[in-house]
Design a protein around this motif. Sequence first.
Motif, PDB file in Angstrom:
ATOM      1  N   ASP A   1       0.838  -1.196   0.000  1.00 22.21           N
ATOM      2  CA  ASP A   1       0.000   0.000   0.000  1.00 22.21           C
ATOM      3  C   ASP A   1       0.878   1.253   0.000  1.00 22.21           C
ATOM      4  O   ASP A   1       0.697   2.161   0.799  1.00 22.21           O
ATOM      5  N   GLY A   2       1.831   1.276  -0.903  1.00 20.65           N
ATOM      6  CA  GLY A   2       2.717   2.420  -1.030  1.00 20.65           C
ATOM      7  C   GLY A   2       2.619   3.032  -2.410  1.00 20.65           C
ATOM      8  O   GLY A   2       1.819   2.584  -3.245  1.00 20.65           O
ATOM      9  N   PRO A   3       3.418   4.050  -2.692  1.00 18.46           N
ATOM     10  CA  PRO A   3       3.355   4.749  -3.980  1.00 18.46           C
ATOM     11  C   PRO A   3       3.483   3.837  -5.203  1.00 18.46           C
ATOM     12  O   PRO A   3       2.755   4.013  -6.182  1.00 18.46           O
ATOM     13  N   ARG A   4       4.365   2.856  -5.163  1.00 21.06           N
ATOM     14  CA  ARG A   4       4.497   1.943  -6.313  1.00 21.06           C
ATOM     15  C   ARG A   4       3.231   1.114  -6.497  1.00 21.06           C
ATOM     16  O   ARG A   4       2.813   0.832  -7.619  1.00 21.06           O
ATOM     17  N   ASP A   5       2.619   0.720  -5.394  1.00 27.14           N
ATOM     18  CA  ASP A   5       1.382  -0.055  -5.459  1.00 27.14           C
ATOM     19  C   ASP A   5       0.249   0.792  -6.014  1.00 27.14           C
ATOM     20  O   ASP A   5      -0.575   0.313  -6.796  1.00 27.14           O
ATOM     21  N   TRP A   6       0.197   2.059  -5.616  1.00 23.44           N
ATOM     22  CA  TRP A   6      -0.852   2.954  -6.123  1.00 23.44           C
ATOM     23  C   TRP A   6      -0.698   3.157  -7.622  1.00 23.44           C
ATOM     24  O   TRP A   6      -1.681   3.196  -8.358  1.00 23.44           O
ATOM     25  N   LEU A   7       0.543   3.285  -8.081  1.00 24.90           N
ATOM     26  CA  LEU A   7       0.793   3.435  -9.510  1.00 24.90           C
ATOM     27  C   LEU A   7       0.359   2.177 -10.258  1.00 24.90           C
ATOM     28  O   LEU A   7      -0.323   2.252 -11.281  1.00 24.90           O
ATOM     29  N   ALA A   8       0.733   1.016  -9.742  1.00 25.79           N
ATOM     30  CA  ALA A   8       0.346  -0.247 -10.370  1.00 25.79           C
ATOM     31  C   ALA A   8      -1.171  -0.399 -10.394  1.00 25.79           C
ATOM     32  O   ALA A   8      -1.747  -0.858 -11.394  1.00 25.79           O
ATOM     33  N   ALA A   9      -1.832   0.005  -9.310  1.00 26.13           N
ATOM     34  CA  ALA A   9      -3.295  -0.077  -9.255  1.00 26.13           C
ATOM     35  C   ALA A   9      -3.915   0.847 -10.298  1.00 26.13           C
ATOM     36  O   ALA A   9      -4.879   0.470 -10.971  1.00 26.13           O
ATOM     37  N   GLY A  10      -3.372   2.042 -10.449  1.00 19.49           N
ATOM     38  CA  GLY A  10      -3.885   2.969 -11.457  1.00 19.49           C
ATOM     39  C   GLY A  10      -3.709   2.430 -12.864  1.00 19.49           C
ATOM     40  O   GLY A  10      -4.599   2.549 -13.706  1.00 19.49           O
ATOM     41  N   GLN A  11      -2.569   1.810 -13.127  1.00 18.98           N
ATOM     42  CA  GLN A  11      -2.327   1.221 -14.442  1.00 18.98           C
ATOM     43  C   GLN A  11      -3.273   0.053 -14.696  1.00 18.98           C
ATOM     44  O   GLN A  11      -3.809  -0.096 -15.794  1.00 18.98           O
ATOM     45  N   ALA A  12      -3.485  -0.772 -13.686  1.00 21.49           N
ATOM     46  CA  ALA A  12      -4.413  -1.893 -13.830  1.00 21.49           C
ATOM     47  C   ALA A  12      -5.839  -1.383 -14.053  1.00 21.49           C
ATOM     48  O   ALA A  12      -6.571  -1.914 -14.899  1.00 21.49           O
ATOM     49  N   LEU A  13      -6.225  -0.360 -13.309  1.00 19.30           N
ATOM     50  CA  LEU A  13      -7.557   0.214 -13.465  1.00 19.30           C
ATOM     51  C   LEU A  13      -7.736   0.775 -14.871  1.00 19.30           C
ATOM     52  O   LEU A  13      -8.792   0.602 -15.488  1.00 19.30           O
ATOM     53  N   GLN A  14      -6.705   1.422 -15.394  1.00 17.87           N
ATOM     54  CA  GLN A  14      -6.758   1.947 -16.759  1.00 17.87           C
ATOM     55  C   GLN A  14      -7.035   0.817 -17.751  1.00 17.87           C
ATOM     56  O   GLN A  14      -7.893   0.933 -18.622  1.00 17.87           O
ATOM     57  N   ARG A  15      -6.326  -0.293 -17.617  1.00 18.21           N
ATOM     58  CA  ARG A  15      -6.522  -1.413 -18.536  1.00 18.21           C
ATOM     59  C   ARG A  15      -7.926  -2.010 -18.409  1.00 18.21           C
ATOM     60  O   ARG A  15      -8.556  -2.356 -19.408  1.00 18.21           O
ATOM     61  N   VAL A  16      -8.411  -2.116 -17.175  1.00 18.94           N
ATOM     62  CA  VAL A  16      -9.762  -2.649 -16.967  1.00 18.94           C
ATOM     63  C   VAL A  16     -10.795  -1.743 -17.629  1.00 18.94           C
ATOM     64  O   VAL A  16     -11.688  -2.212 -18.341  1.00 18.94           O
ATOM     65  N   LEU A  17     -10.685  -0.431 -17.412  1.00 15.26           N
ATOM     66  CA  LEU A  17     -11.672   0.501 -17.972  1.00 15.26           C
ATOM     67  C   LEU A  17     -11.615   0.536 -19.491  1.00 15.26           C
ATOM     68  O   LEU A  17     -12.662   0.590 -20.161  1.00 15.26           O
ATOM     69  N   LEU A  18     -10.425   0.526 -20.075  1.00 10.85           N
ATOM     70  CA  LEU A  18     -10.311   0.526 -21.537  1.00 10.85           C
ATOM     71  C   LEU A  18     -10.847  -0.771 -22.136  1.00 10.85           C
ATOM     72  O   LEU A  18     -11.528  -0.750 -23.163  1.00 10.85           O
ATOM     73  N   THR A  19     -10.571  -1.891 -21.498  1.00  8.36           N
ATOM     74  CA  THR A  19     -11.075  -3.175 -21.990  1.00  8.36           C
ATOM     75  C   THR A  19     -12.594  -3.228 -21.876  1.00  8.36           C
ATOM     76  O   THR A  19     -13.279  -3.675 -22.803  1.00  8.36           O
ATOM     77  N   ALA A  20     -13.124  -2.761 -20.760  1.00  7.84           N
ATOM     78  CA  ALA A  20     -14.583  -2.730 -20.588  1.00  7.84           C
ATOM     79  C   ALA A  20     -15.221  -1.876 -21.675  1.00  7.84           C
ATOM     80  O   ALA A  20     -16.216  -2.279 -22.308  1.00  7.84           O
ATOM     81  N   THR A  21     -14.666  -0.701 -21.922  1.00 11.72           N
ATOM     82  CA  THR A  21     -15.204   0.194 -22.946  1.00 11.72           C
ATOM     83  C   THR A  21     -15.166  -0.465 -24.319  1.00 11.72           C
ATOM     84  O   THR A  21     -16.134  -0.379 -25.085  1.00 11.72           O
ATOM     85  N   ALA A  22     -14.068  -1.142 -24.630  1.00 12.36           N
ATOM     86  CA  ALA A  22     -13.944  -1.801 -25.924  1.00 12.36           C
ATOM     87  C   ALA A  22     -14.996  -2.885 -26.116  1.00 12.36           C
ATOM     88  O   ALA A  22     -15.370  -3.199 -27.253  1.00 12.36           O
ATOM     89  N   HIS A  23     -15.504  -3.445 -25.028  1.00 14.56           N
ATOM     90  CA  HIS A  23     -16.513  -4.503 -25.097  1.00 14.56           C
ATOM     91  C   HIS A  23     -17.924  -3.994 -24.795  1.00 14.56           C
ATOM     92  O   HIS A  23     -18.838  -4.798 -24.601  1.00 14.56           O
ATOM     93  N   GLY A  24     -18.094  -2.680 -24.722  1.00 10.26           N
ATOM     94  CA  GLY A  24     -19.421  -2.116 -24.489  1.00 10.26           C
ATOM     95  C   GLY A  24     -19.922  -2.265 -23.068  1.00 10.26           C
ATOM     96  O   GLY A  24     -21.124  -2.202 -22.821  1.00 10.26           O
ATOM     97  N   VAL A  25     -19.021  -2.461 -22.125  1.00  5.57           N
ATOM     98  CA  VAL A  25     -19.394  -2.634 -20.718  1.00  5.57           C
ATOM     99  C   VAL A  25     -19.216  -1.304 -19.994  1.00  5.57           C
ATOM    100  O   VAL A  25     -18.200  -0.630 -20.157  1.00  5.57           O
ATOM    101  N   SER A  26     -20.205  -0.921 -19.219  1.00  2.10           N
ATOM    102  CA  SER A  26     -20.127   0.302 -18.422  1.00  2.10           C
ATOM    103  C   SER A  26     -19.479   0.007 -17.080  1.00  2.10           C
ATOM    104  O   SER A  26     -19.596  -1.101 -16.554  1.00  2.10           O
ATOM    105  N   ALA A  27     -18.812   1.012 -16.533  1.00  4.49           N
ATOM    106  CA  ALA A  27     -18.151   0.844 -15.234  1.00  4.49           C
ATOM    107  C   ALA A  27     -18.475   2.027 -14.337  1.00  4.49           C
ATOM    108  O   ALA A  27     -18.523   3.162 -14.791  1.00  4.49           O
ATOM    109  N   SER A  28     -18.712   1.733 -13.077  1.00  8.88           N
ATOM    110  CA  SER A  28     -18.888   2.757 -12.048  1.00  8.88           C
ATOM    111  C   SER A  28     -17.868   2.484 -10.961  1.00  8.88           C
ATOM    112  O   SER A  28     -17.687   1.335 -10.553  1.00  8.88           O
TER     113      SER A  28
END
Length: 97
Positions: free
Chosen positions: A18-45
Amino acid sequence: MARFEKEPQIAALFTRGDGPRDWLAAGQALQRVLLTATAHGVSASLFSQPLDLPEQADGTEPAGTLGHLQMLLRLGYGPPVPAVPRRPLHEVFNTRP
């Protein structure tokens, strides 16, 4: 009243630390999840309210077996929404040397 999917999926994003590197990795993972969801027509909240609980915010809540909770998401199909207008590229990037 808006109609939404009756059985949305809830996803949780965890990191080992739960440090800065983990937050960066989480943000990168979240970016990939949101872009993949969008590409498949899935909404995210995004649901960050549980992360604001005093135990989570001050770091006294121990990591669970899955690690440190970074974000909760609701994924599903919702009604179509209009596209967001975009600025022209020349207004965003300065291409002069």
